[in-house]
Write a protein that holds these residues in place. Structure first.
Motif, mmCIF file in Angstrom:
data_model
loop_
_atom_site.group_PDB
_atom_site.id
_atom_site.type_symbol
_atom_site.label_atom_id
_atom_site.label_comp_id
_atom_site.label_asym_id
_atom_site.label_seq_id
_atom_site.Cartn_x
_atom_site.Cartn_y
_atom_site.Cartn_z
ATOM 1 N N CYS A 76 17.219 65.364 60.707
ATOM 2 C CA CYS A 76 17.982 66.625 60.554
ATOM 3 C C CYS A 76 19.313 66.579 61.339
ATOM 4 O O CYS A 76 20.179 66.706 60.782
ATOM 5 N N VAL A 77 19.005 66.039 62.682
ATOM 6 C CA VAL A 77 20.239 65.890 63.473
ATOM 7 C C VAL A 77 20.852 64.874 63.366
ATOM 8 O O VAL A 77 22.077 64.755 63.141
ATOM 9 N N GLY A 78 20.353 63.706 62.890
ATOM 10 C CA GLY A 78 21.051 62.518 62.695
ATOM 11 C C GLY A 78 21.938 62.488 61.307
ATOM 12 O O GLY A 78 23.049 62.190 61.545
ATOM 13 N N CYS A 79 21.553 63.377 60.213
ATOM 14 C CA CYS A 79 22.415 63.631 59.101
ATOM 15 C C CYS A 79 23.883 64.424 59.447
ATOM 16 O O CYS A 79 24.572 64.112 59.219
ATOM 17 N N SER A 80 23.489 65.564 60.428
ATOM 18 C CA SER A 80 24.589 66.038 61.099
ATOM 19 C C SER A 80 25.455 65.387 61.854
ATOM 20 O O SER A 80 26.848 65.355 61.779
ATOM 21 N N HIS A 114 14.361 57.464 57.428
ATOM 22 C CA HIS A 114 15.255 57.812 56.515
ATOM 23 C C HIS A 114 14.845 58.647 55.336
ATOM 24 O O HIS A 114 13.748 58.138 54.926
ATOM 25 N N ASN A 115 15.474 59.582 54.940
ATOM 26 C CA ASN A 115 14.986 60.269 53.525
ATOM 27 C C ASN A 115 16.251 60.183 52.941
ATOM 28 O O ASN A 115 17.212 59.910 52.930
ATOM 29 N N VAL A 116 16.040 60.988 51.704
ATOM 30 C CA VAL A 116 17.356 60.803 50.518
ATOM 31 C C VAL A 116 18.309 61.714 51.276
ATOM 32 O O VAL A 116 19.681 61.291 50.901
ATOM 33 N N MET A 117 18.273 62.675 52.134
ATOM 34 C CA MET A 117 19.320 63.188 52.582
ATOM 35 C C MET A 117 20.169 62.353 53.606
ATOM 36 O O MET A 117 21.451 62.561 53.784
ATOM 37 N N SER A 118 19.499 61.572 54.444
ATOM 38 C CA SER A 118 20.181 60.804 55.317
ATOM 39 C C SER A 118 20.799 59.697 54.657
ATOM 40 O O SER A 118 22.017 59.387 54.990
ATOM 41 N N GLY A 160 14.519 50.540 48.349
ATOM 42 C CA GLY A 160 13.581 50.949 49.469
ATOM 43 C C GLY A 160 12.656 52.166 48.941
ATOM 44 O O GLY A 160 12.216 52.993 50.143
ATOM 45 N N GLN A 161 12.459 52.451 47.621
ATOM 46 C CA GLN A 161 11.586 53.376 47.309
ATOM 47 C C GLN A 161 12.085 54.828 47.683
ATOM 48 O O GLN A 161 11.208 55.857 47.618
ATOM 49 N N ILE A 162 13.240 55.069 47.933
ATOM 50 C CA ILE A 162 13.711 56.223 48.011
ATOM 51 C C ILE A 162 14.438 56.739 46.904
ATOM 52 O O ILE A 162 15.465 56.206 46.343
ATOM 53 N N GLN A 163 13.964 57.823 46.309
ATOM 54 C CA GLN A 163 14.516 58.344 44.913
ATOM 55 C C GLN A 163 15.597 59.120 45.067
ATOM 56 O O GLN A 163 15.751 60.308 45.904
ATOM 57 N N PRO A 164 17.040 58.719 44.562
ATOM 58 C CA PRO A 164 18.277 59.634 44.664
ATOM 59 C C PRO A 164 18.176 61.075 44.164
ATOM 60 O O PRO A 164 17.292 61.114 43.385
ATOM 61 N N ASN A 165 18.951 61.720 44.710
ATOM 62 C CA ASN A 165 18.978 63.346 44.178
ATOM 63 C C ASN A 165 20.530 63.290 43.396
ATOM 64 O O ASN A 165 21.030 62.244 43.449
ATOM 65 N N GLN A 166 20.697 64.531 42.998
ATOM 66 C CA GLN A 166 21.993 64.427 42.221
ATOM 67 C C GLN A 166 23.353 64.328 43.221
ATOM 68 O O GLN A 166 24.332 63.864 42.760
ATOM 69 N N PHE A 167 23.097 64.575 44.514
ATOM 70 C CA PHE A 167 24.314 64.294 45.455
ATOM 71 C C PHE A 167 24.444 62.793 45.594
ATOM 72 O O PHE A 167 25.393 62.348 45.743
#
Length: 628
Positions: free
Chosen positions: A297-301, A328-332, A360-367
């Motif tokens: 959360c902080v890393g993304c910001s 990492h997650n889809v947001m980062s 890396g098996q992270i599924q993208p979102n619309q963004f």
């Protein structure tokens, strides 16, 4: 996006293990794969009629008959039957329908899964409701989350309802009125009433835009804690009151509360909004010291702040933060990909990051898809873009507005306006961004007739027209030298009260300048109340191209006096003005100041201007030395 000092629930709210009633079966078939024979529709209609008159058991018999006659029921049939069982409160029959649904091996969609959550919630079977919800994975939508919050709230599991609500917020879902009602119901006791006050204030701030009402709730609270402070800071940031968010953050610290990861995330976003890199860097140092820099959360910001506030759009600091994050997650991933795209020079790297994310098996979102398609557009590489879009289709995200809009823009930037128009036409729900994307595409591809036809279409839809629409129209008029069209738009803008809009004024300056009326351009510039680097650069470029070198250089001097920071395009215009009148010493001085004074590393165009200046002054040897 808040955290509470509450006792942890006895068990995880989102179990990942599959149970008997969990919809995640390994061998599944799509409902569209079922071959429907001629008996299918008549039998389905009979079942629906039986449900309408309340004959649930007859409907269940018809369901069995459909299977026997090789006309297997589809998801819609099961969904209608399940909802009728809930409506008539025949939960045992509903469970029987669920078992038959599992046996059908149909691939369940979010609509059916949400209905099943509601079924088990209504009959008090929270374990099965929780199991279905846990197995949904990426199929969870706002209805799923609301159903689960309501399930816990209605079954005297107040703490679980609150935690689920907070998890939902953290994942970026914004609650609807049903979800708010459920979580406030969970807070209707002395133990959690203070949380209800916060959420009630939050509901004011988000649903009605009345931030003042939320702040009044906050001010009247007898005791504030970290949660209340963080929620209020977050709301200020989200609703465009970044300065107030920072002030509130400072007040919180003076009150003796230590920020957590959500507090830092929100205040870093406020710094980004205001371009306060110095304050952001101080906060960055603090989160490192407190061991929060590795948090997603902080890393993304932090990634976002360094990308948007960095000089010349450099992404080096953003990438360092991203690489140091432990997970990492889809947001980062989406944040760093977007940072590379917005930098303007790292689109290839953005595509490479997108490929790394999906490998890396992270599924993208619309963004994620939207940013990747923008990168393809900037690279004018529709082939890769079509592959990216194909993957969006596979994941069911192709119809999302931001994905469709980016596809239109990608084709337009690649000069493939026919494909851009097809992408626009098939977009199910068009918004203003959709229209702006296609209008801008037509304008930049010198298709002025189509541009103005679409302008009329936008007006007819009632969607509304914004500054970007008008800027695109003015750009279209400028590209074909149609000053008459531009003047008509200018007159309309004055009539509609857009006289002081910065974006539109910049487009007017560019239009008049490119159409040859430099004095009209200067008049627009002179009447502007708020100028930015684009305003100044457009005017300097106009004077330079029309042979008014002295006026261009004087305009540059005034620009520096106002404290407006020039960019590379500004210097290209200034060096071109020096070249036209042979001002060698001034040209050298301005070229050297790019890096020495303004920290801008010159790229190809400024070097080309200096070579042109030296060549025009017949200093060919010096020009060659400069090149080498």
């Amino acid at each position: 996006m808040i955290t509470l000092s509450l006792p942890s629930p006895a068990q995880s709210l989102l179990p990942l293990s599959s149970k008997t009633l969990n919809p995640s079966c390994q061998n599944i078939i799509s409902s569209s794969d079922s071959l429907k024979n001629p008996n299918f529709e008549p039998l389905k209609n009979r079942l629906i009629h039986q449900l309408d008159v309340g004959h649930l058991r007859h409907a269940l018999s018809t369901l069995d008959l459909m299977t026997q006659q090789n006309a297997p029921p589809d998801l819609t049939t099961y969904s209608i039957l399940l909802k009728s069982c809930i409506r008539f409160r025949n939960f045992q029959l509903g469970k029987l329908v669920h078992r038959k649904l599992i046996q059908s091996r149909l691939e369940l969609d979010s609509v059916v899964l949400n209905t099943l959550i509601s079924l088990y919630s209504k009959c008090g079977d929270t374990e099965n409701a929780r199991s279905i919800f846990g197995g949904m994975g990426n199929r969870r939508d706002l209805v799923s989350w609301s159903a689960m919050v309501s399930c816990f709230a209605n079954n005297s599991m107040e703490l679980q309802a609150i935690w689920t609500f907070l998890d939902m917020l953290e994942l970026g879902f914004y609650p609807n009125e049903y979800c708010f009602t459920a979580v406030i119901r969970a807070c209707s006791n002395a133990k959690y009433s203070w949380i209800g006050e916060i959420i009630y204030g939050s509901m004011f701030a988000k649903t009605s835009g009345d931030l003042g009402s939320a702040y009044k709730v906050f001010e009247k609270m007898p005791e504030r804690n970290l949660v209340t402070w963080t929620l209020m800071i977050t709301r200020f940031t989200q609703l465009g009151c970044a300065r107030d968010a920072i002030d509130l953050f400072l007040d919180m610290e003076l009150s003796g509360y230590a920020p957590d990861r959500f507090t830092y995330s929100s205040v870093l976003s406020a710094c980004t909004e205001l371009g306060l890199l110095a304050l952001g860097n101080q906060l960055h140092s603090r989160v490192i010291r407190f061991g929060l820099a590795l948090d997603v959360c902080v890393g993304c910001s932090l990634v976002n702040m360094h990308a948007k506030c960095a000089a010349d759009g450099l992404v080096d600091d953003s990438r360092k933060v991203f690489d140091q994050m432990s997970a990492h997650n889809v947001m980062s991933w989406t944040t760093i990909i977007t940072a590379y795209v917005q930098s303007g020079e790292c689109n290839k790297e953005a595509i490479e990051l997108f490929c790394r994310m999906i490998s890396g098996q992270i599924q993208p979102n619309q963004f994620s898809f939207s940013s990747a398609l923008k990168a393809c557009g900037n690279l004018t590489d529709p082939c890769i873009g079509e592959q990216v879009y194909g993957y969006a289709v596979k994941l069911g995200l192709a119809s999302v507005n931001c994905v469709g809009n980016s596809l239109i823009s990608m084709y337009a930037k690649s000069g493939r306006m026919e494909d851009a128009r097809k992408a626009f036409d098939i977009l199910f729900e068009k918004n203003l961004v959709s229209y702006n994307s296609i209008v801008d595409g037509y304008a930049k591809n010198v298709k002025s007739e189509e541009t103005f036809l679409l302008f009329n279409e936008i007006a007819d839809t009632g969607i509304g027209i914004d500054a970007f629409t008008f800027s695109s129209l003015l750009s279209g008029a400028a590209r074909i030298g149609a000053m008459g069209k531009g003047e008509q738009i200018h007159g309309w803008l004055l009539k509609e009260g857009y006289k002081s809009n910065q974006c539109i004024c910049n487009a007017l300056i560019s239009m008049y300048s490119r159409c040859g009326n430099i004095e009209a351009a200067f008049q627009v510039f002179d009447q502007m109340e708020d100028r930015n680097v684009i305003s100044w650069t457009s005017m300097i470029t106009g004077f330079s191209k029309h042979g008014f070198a002295a006026r261009a250089l004087e305009m540059f001097r005034k620009m520096l006096e106002t404290g407006t920071r020039p960019n590379e395009i500004t210097f290209v215009a200034v060096l071109s003005a020096c070249s036209h009148v042979g001002m060698i010493s001034k040209g050298r001085k301005h070229f050297n100041s790019m890096y020495e004074v303004h920290g801008i590393v010159p790229r190809m165009e400024p070097y080309a201007c200096m070579v042109d200046l030296l060549g025009r002054s017949r200093l060919l040897v010096e020009a060659m030395e400069f090149i080498n």
